[in-house]
Design an enzyme around this catalytic site. Structure first.
Site, PDB file in Angstrom:
ATOM      1  N   CYS A  88       0.843  -1.198   0.000  1.00  0.00           N
ATOM      2  CA  CYS A  88       0.000   0.000   0.000  1.00  0.00           C
ATOM      3  C   CYS A  88       0.882   1.253   0.000  1.00  0.00           C
ATOM      4  O   CYS A  88       1.630   1.471  -0.942  1.00  0.00           O
ATOM      5  CB  CYS A  88      -0.993  -0.046   1.155  1.00  0.00           C
ATOM      6  SG  CYS A  88      -2.379   1.114   0.950  1.00  0.00           S
ATOM      7  N   HIS A 194      -3.771  -4.868  -0.266  1.00  0.00           N
ATOM      8  CA  HIS A 194      -3.266  -5.479   0.967  1.00  0.00           C
ATOM      9  C   HIS A 194      -3.271  -7.002   0.827  1.00  0.00           C
ATOM     10  O   HIS A 194      -4.318  -7.631   0.942  1.00  0.00           O
ATOM     11  CB  HIS A 194      -4.144  -5.078   2.153  1.00  0.00           C
ATOM     12  CG  HIS A 194      -4.010  -3.644   2.543  1.00  0.00           C
ATOM     13  ND1 HIS A 194      -3.049  -3.204   3.435  1.00  0.00           N
ATOM     14  CD2 HIS A 194      -4.690  -2.547   2.148  1.00  0.00           C
ATOM     15  CE1 HIS A 194      -3.155  -1.881   3.572  1.00  0.00           C
ATOM     16  NE2 HIS A 194      -4.137  -1.465   2.802  1.00  0.00           N
ATOM     17  N   GLU A 196      -2.303  -9.104   2.942  1.00  0.00           N
ATOM     18  CA  GLU A 196      -2.698  -9.693   4.227  1.00  0.00           C
ATOM     19  C   GLU A 196      -4.210  -9.715   4.416  1.00  0.00           C
ATOM     20  O   GLU A 196      -4.714 -10.402   5.305  1.00  0.00           O
ATOM     21  CB  GLU A 196      -2.015  -8.961   5.387  1.00  0.00           C
ATOM     22  CG  GLU A 196      -2.581  -7.594   5.735  1.00  0.00           C
ATOM     23  CD  GLU A 196      -2.084  -6.459   4.857  1.00  0.00           C
ATOM     24  OE1 GLU A 196      -2.372  -5.295   5.199  1.00  0.00           O
ATOM     25  OE2 GLU A 196      -1.419  -6.724   3.836  1.00  0.00           O
TER      26      GLU A 196
END
Length: 214
Positions: A88, A194, A196
């Protein structure tokens, strides 16, 4: 061997660390994940990760405020050529300059600028938030191995990386026009989204990064 996730006061550190730990376990890599503010940990690391959330200038200032960290990054990533992943705003910081709330120099690792998103469809809301479908440039970079066109990944951002060299853009999404989703050159890769938060696709990308030998 360790994976150093840099803590400079900006980033989803807990969720990032857990995703990396999961990817390490799933792939049986035997790597240790370390969240750190200590530049010395970068010297010991095999892979370096720079997350980031918020405004470009705030993240840039936060990174500069960690004593010795920028010099360690330059030494280990640019001189030492260790695999590096920016997430990001961590990806955006690789640019020459960010133009969010005034101009702020970036790290200057990947030529380009970070500019406000301007979708051609005025009905599209900013920030660009939620799931979107990847379009992967051929031939795919090793970081994108096994990731198919149309794979869903999760975004939250209002500014976008505009690369000076189109060959540094590895994947895009459509949001009222093409939006840079993945960049890469040499030993550097970055995701605007992202990983994750991107479930199985994100874990595969993290695993690819950890097994990548630039």
């Amino acid at each position: 061997m360790t994976i150093a996730i840099i803590d400079y006061g900006s980033g989803n550190l807990r969720s990032a660390a857990k995703a990396f730990e999961r990817a390490v376990d799933d792939a049986g890599l035997g790597l240790k994940v370390v969240v750190t503010r200590d530049p010395a940990d970068l010297k010991a690391a095999s892979h370096i990760v720079l997350p980031g959330v918020g405004a470009f200038a705030d993240c840039r200032k936060g990174l500069a405020a960690v004593d010795g960290m920028e010099a360690a990054l330059q030494d280990q990533v640019i001189t030492g050529k260790k695999p590096f992943l920016g997430i990001c705003v961590g990806m955006q910081l690789m640019a020459d300059i960010g133009r969010e709330h005034g101009d702020m120099p970036g790290l200057g690792w990947v030529p380009g600028e970070v500019i406000a998103m301007t979708p051609s469809d005025k009905a599209l809301k900013i920030p660009h938030m939620g799931w979107n479908d990847l379009t992967i440039k051929a031939p795919p970079h090793p970081f994108l191995e096994g990731i198919k066109d149309g794979s869903h990944v999760y975004f939250v951002h209002s500014y976008v990386f505009h690369a000076a060299d189109p060959s540094d853009v590895l994947a895009t999404v459509d949001y009222g026009g093409p939006v840079t989703a993945v960049i890469g050159r040499d030993n550097l890769v970055g995701t605007q989204f992202h990983p994750e938060k991107s479930q199985a696709v994100g874990l595969r990308l993290i695993s690819n990064f950890l097994q990548w030998q630039p």
